[in-house]
Design a protein around this motif. Structure first.
Motif, mmCIF file in Angstrom:
data_model
loop_
_atom_site.group_PDB
_atom_site.id
_atom_site.type_symbol
_atom_site.label_atom_id
_atom_site.label_comp_id
_atom_site.label_asym_id
_atom_site.label_seq_id
_atom_site.Cartn_x
_atom_site.Cartn_y
_atom_site.Cartn_z
ATOM 1 N N LYS A 193 0.832 -1.213 0.000
ATOM 2 C CA LYS A 193 0.000 0.000 0.000
ATOM 3 C C LYS A 193 0.862 1.257 0.000
ATOM 4 C CE LYS A 193 -4.248 -1.906 1.881
ATOM 5 N NZ LYS A 193 -5.219 -1.907 2.980
ATOM 6 N N GLU A 194 1.992 1.185 0.689
ATOM 7 C CA GLU A 194 2.895 2.351 0.727
ATOM 8 C C GLU A 194 3.519 2.608 -0.647
ATOM 9 O OE1 GLU A 194 7.173 3.637 2.674
ATOM 10 O OE2 GLU A 194 6.120 1.892 3.500
ATOM 11 N N ARG A 195 3.971 1.535 -1.289
ATOM 12 C CA ARG A 195 4.635 1.684 -2.590
ATOM 13 C C ARG A 195 3.643 2.020 -3.710
ATOM 14 N NH1 ARG A 195 8.638 3.251 -4.170
ATOM 15 N NH2 ARG A 195 8.670 1.983 -6.057
ATOM 16 N N LEU A 196 2.427 1.453 -3.611
ATOM 17 C CA LEU A 196 1.472 1.626 -4.699
ATOM 18 C C LEU A 196 0.360 2.607 -4.349
ATOM 19 C CD1 LEU A 196 1.092 -2.127 -5.769
ATOM 20 C CD2 LEU A 196 2.601 -0.405 -6.752
ATOM 21 N N ASN A 197 0.603 3.446 -3.353
ATOM 22 C CA ASN A 197 -0.403 4.398 -2.898
ATOM 23 C C ASN A 197 -0.837 5.336 -4.015
ATOM 24 O OD1 ASN A 197 -2.042 5.712 -0.930
ATOM 25 N ND2 ASN A 197 -0.528 7.367 -0.857
ATOM 26 N N ASP A 198 0.137 5.764 -4.827
ATOM 27 C CA ASP A 198 -0.164 6.718 -5.904
ATOM 28 C C ASP A 198 -1.019 6.103 -7.004
ATOM 29 O OD1 ASP A 198 1.325 8.572 -4.602
ATOM 30 O OD2 ASP A 198 3.160 8.188 -5.745
ATOM 31 N N TYR A 199 -1.029 4.756 -7.075
ATOM 32 C CA TYR A 199 -1.709 4.101 -8.192
ATOM 33 C C TYR A 199 -3.018 3.427 -7.788
ATOM 34 C CZ TYR A 199 3.108 4.564 -9.719
ATOM 35 O OH TYR A 199 4.352 5.054 -10.006
ATOM 36 N N SER A 200 -3.307 3.369 -6.495
ATOM 37 C CA SER A 200 -4.457 2.580 -6.066
ATOM 38 C C SER A 200 -5.773 3.343 -6.145
ATOM 39 C CB SER A 200 -4.248 2.059 -4.638
ATOM 40 O OG SER A 200 -3.999 3.156 -3.776
ATOM 41 N N GLY A 201 -5.719 4.669 -6.123
ATOM 42 C CA GLY A 201 -6.950 5.456 -6.215
ATOM 43 C C GLY A 201 -7.170 5.939 -7.633
ATOM 44 N N ILE A 202 -8.210 6.758 -7.785
ATOM 45 C CA ILE A 202 -8.490 7.326 -9.106
ATOM 46 C C ILE A 202 -7.615 8.565 -9.250
ATOM 47 C CG2 ILE A 202 -10.286 8.273 -10.617
ATOM 48 C CD1 ILE A 202 -12.322 6.688 -9.024
ATOM 49 N N ASN A 203 -6.495 8.411 -9.924
ATOM 50 C CA ASN A 203 -5.539 9.499 -10.118
ATOM 51 C C ASN A 203 -5.331 9.753 -11.595
ATOM 52 O OD1 ASN A 203 -4.685 10.345 -7.484
ATOM 53 N ND2 ASN A 203 -3.687 8.355 -7.265
ATOM 54 N N GLU A 204 -5.068 10.996 -11.918
ATOM 55 C CA GLU A 204 -4.776 11.329 -13.312
ATOM 56 C C GLU A 204 -3.498 10.669 -13.799
ATOM 57 O OE1 GLU A 204 -6.412 13.234 -15.693
ATOM 58 O OE2 GLU A 204 -8.041 12.947 -14.264
ATOM 59 N N VAL A 205 -2.561 10.421 -12.857
ATOM 60 C CA VAL A 205 -1.274 9.840 -13.247
ATOM 61 C C VAL A 205 -1.441 8.439 -13.832
ATOM 62 C CG1 VAL A 205 -0.693 8.760 -11.037
ATOM 63 C CG2 VAL A 205 1.128 9.616 -12.503
ATOM 64 N N GLU A 206 -2.537 7.757 -13.467
ATOM 65 C CA GLU A 206 -2.724 6.367 -13.896
ATOM 66 C C GLU A 206 -2.814 6.220 -15.406
ATOM 67 O OE1 GLU A 206 -5.069 4.606 -10.010
ATOM 68 O OE2 GLU A 206 -6.120 4.923 -11.875
ATOM 69 N N LYS A 207 -3.352 7.249 -16.065
ATOM 70 C CA LYS A 207 -3.538 7.122 -17.508
ATOM 71 C C LYS A 207 -2.216 7.096 -18.257
ATOM 72 C CE LYS A 207 -6.056 10.817 -17.642
ATOM 73 N NZ LYS A 207 -6.931 11.925 -18.094
ATOM 74 N N TYR A 208 -1.115 7.455 -17.576
ATOM 75 C CA TYR A 208 0.197 7.431 -18.227
ATOM 76 C C TYR A 208 0.958 6.151 -17.925
ATOM 77 C CZ TYR A 208 -0.964 12.346 -18.658
ATOM 78 O OH TYR A 208 -1.599 13.507 -18.948
#
Length: 472
Positions: free
Chosen positions: A455-470
């Motif tokens: 969860k700590e490492r993948l925190n940025d990717y687990s929610g609905i984030n704009e960064v995910e589309k990249y």
């Protein structure tokens, strides 16, 4: 493998592909039908054609993997082609016959490898004799070995005689025939015991540079022949001297002798028969050549033209290859595509009719991701563990961590582009990025990857984030 029932085939596929039971069931039946057909009398056997399969489903759900594993399971000639390659160059594109030529090449390679395996035992003994000759040449009997292989040998012999007359050197002491045989037996014994593996010797190997001269005879990119094959045995094979260690010489000479032992005419004949009766052609991205309904112009015309080019091959025709004509009547064709924009009904009716079995593959769920991570033959978690163990780092994943990884991959597929099981590689690379980069600091450590770390490492990717589309 021919004796495997459809259920046994599915069980084998289950080792590598999770879920997709409908698709696995269809290909297992298609494979078993080939065995059933081979048991029939010849007159009815020709009438029974394979039932081609059309797989529909998003990328990364296992379409290609099912076909590839199926071919590997029965060691059948297998070719995967992208339908989009035939439209890359405007209206012309790549010659669709090239897929059948590729299948012929694959079949020759498989058949040749099988025959080489059969000849390796004899080739190993011949290779050992050649290594022995390099250490102690056999004693030539008087009056033997005199024949000239070609007219140019006469000129070479005359030059050697002239040189010998000019230089007078003291003759080296010659061993008698019995002494030579005794010495050869001693060296043979040492070779068998592996005592001379690190000795440097000079051997004669075939010079393959001559085979690089290829002549294009037209008829597609694969229709070319070696200039050496035009003259056959009229020209002697070129050889060159090479200094290698005994252990390397064994491999080189063993392969060379095995190649000389096999009958290429028989290889070609069996390979073409194998391709015609057992070949599998997997046409990926077939939905990309489907024209949308309505008025067709521009690229749509090109796509429909490609379908019409593929149609006679799937229907059954004869394609010329450099090994001879190959009939496509009994080749199994498996089409696959996502069909997001177009539908199977957008294919021309004639081509639709040639893929009577249609299978829709399901989207991957979180539970399927957990199984892919842990239960397949070469599971992704196992791969990463072994990679890091090569540098002395032991990594252990808890069940909760596996669950969290699967959930993250599933959510990312739901919220962004769905790329199927390939998403797991993205997640695992991000998860272990720091460990892999700072590997020297962790040498000898035992790392436990738990839910909190994930969860700590993948925190940025687990929610609905704009960064995910990249993120792929």
């Amino acid at each position: 493998m021919n004796q495997m029932t459809p259920k046994e085939i599915v069980r084998e596929l289950d080792k590598y592909i999770i879920g997709q039971d409908k698709a696995k069931k269809s290909v297992a039946i298609a494979l078993r039908n080939r065995y059933r057909r081979s048991q029939l009398p010849e007159e009815i056997r020709e009438e029974i054609t394979p039932k081609n399969i059309l797989m529909m489903g998003p990328t990364g759900v296992g379409k290609t993997e099912i076909a590839r594993r199926l071919a590997k399971l029965v060691d059948a000639p297998f070719v995967k082609v992208e339908a989009t390659k035939f439209t890359e160059v405007g209206y012309v594109g790549r010659d669709v016959d090239s897929m059948i030529r590729d299948l012929a090449e694959a079949s020759v390679r498989i058949t040749k490898n099988k025959m080489l395996q059969e000849k390796y035992a004899v080739a190993e003994e011949l290779a050992e004799e050649k290594i022995l000759d390099a250490f102690i040449p056999p004693k030539k009997k008087p009056g033997t070995g005199g024949g000239l292989r070609n007219p140019f040998d006469l000129f070479g012999a005359m030059q050697q005689n002239a040189q010998a007359q000019k230089t007078t050197q003291p003759a080296e002491p010659q061993m008698s025939e019995s002494e030579t045989e005794l010495a050869r037996e001693q060296v043979r014994k040492q070779l068998k015991e592996g005592l001379l593996e690190d000795q440097l010797i000079e051997i004669e190997v075939e010079d393959n540079s001559a085979q690089m001269n290829m002549l294009d005879v037209g008829g597609g990119m694969d229709m070319s022949i070696s200039l050496g094959s035009i003259f056959g045995d009229a020209m002697p094979k070129k050889t060159k001297k090479k200094k290698v260690y005994v252990k390397e010489a064994r491999k080189i000479l063993k392969e060379q002798e095995a190649q000389n032992l096999i009958d290429m005419d028989r290889v070609t004949s069996e390979a073409m028969e194998n391709a015609e009766q057992n070949g599998i052609v997997f046409i990926d991205e077939i939905d990309k050549i489907a024209s949308s309904s309505g008025f067709r112009s521009g690229a749509d015309v090109s796509r429909e033209g490609v379908q019409r080019d593929i149609l006679p091959i799937v229907e059954g025709s004869v394609v010329n290859t450099k090994y001879g004509p190959l009939k496509t009547d009994h080749i199994l064709f498996i089409g696959a595509g996502a069909f997001h924009v177009s539908k199977p009904t957008d294919l021309i009716p004639e081509l639709q009719g040639r893929f009577p079995i249609r299978v829709e593959l399901e989207n991957l769920t979180k539970d399927v991701f957990v199984q892919i991570l842990t239960q397949t033959e070469n599971a992704i978690v196992k791969q990463y563990k072994l990679l890091l163990e090569t540098e002395g780092v032991k990594v252990t994943f808890t069940d909760e961590a596996i669950d969290a990884i699967a959930e993250t991959a599933f959510l990312m597929n739901e919220q962004t582009e769905n790329i199927g099981a390939r998403r797991l590689h993205t997640v695992m690379e991000n998860l272990l990025e720091d460990v892999s980069f700072n590997i020297t600091e962790h040498e000898g450590d035992e790392l436990v990857i738990d839910e909190a770390y994930v969860k700590e490492r993948l925190n940025d990717y687990s929610g609905i984030n704009e960064v995910e589309k990249y993120i792929l």
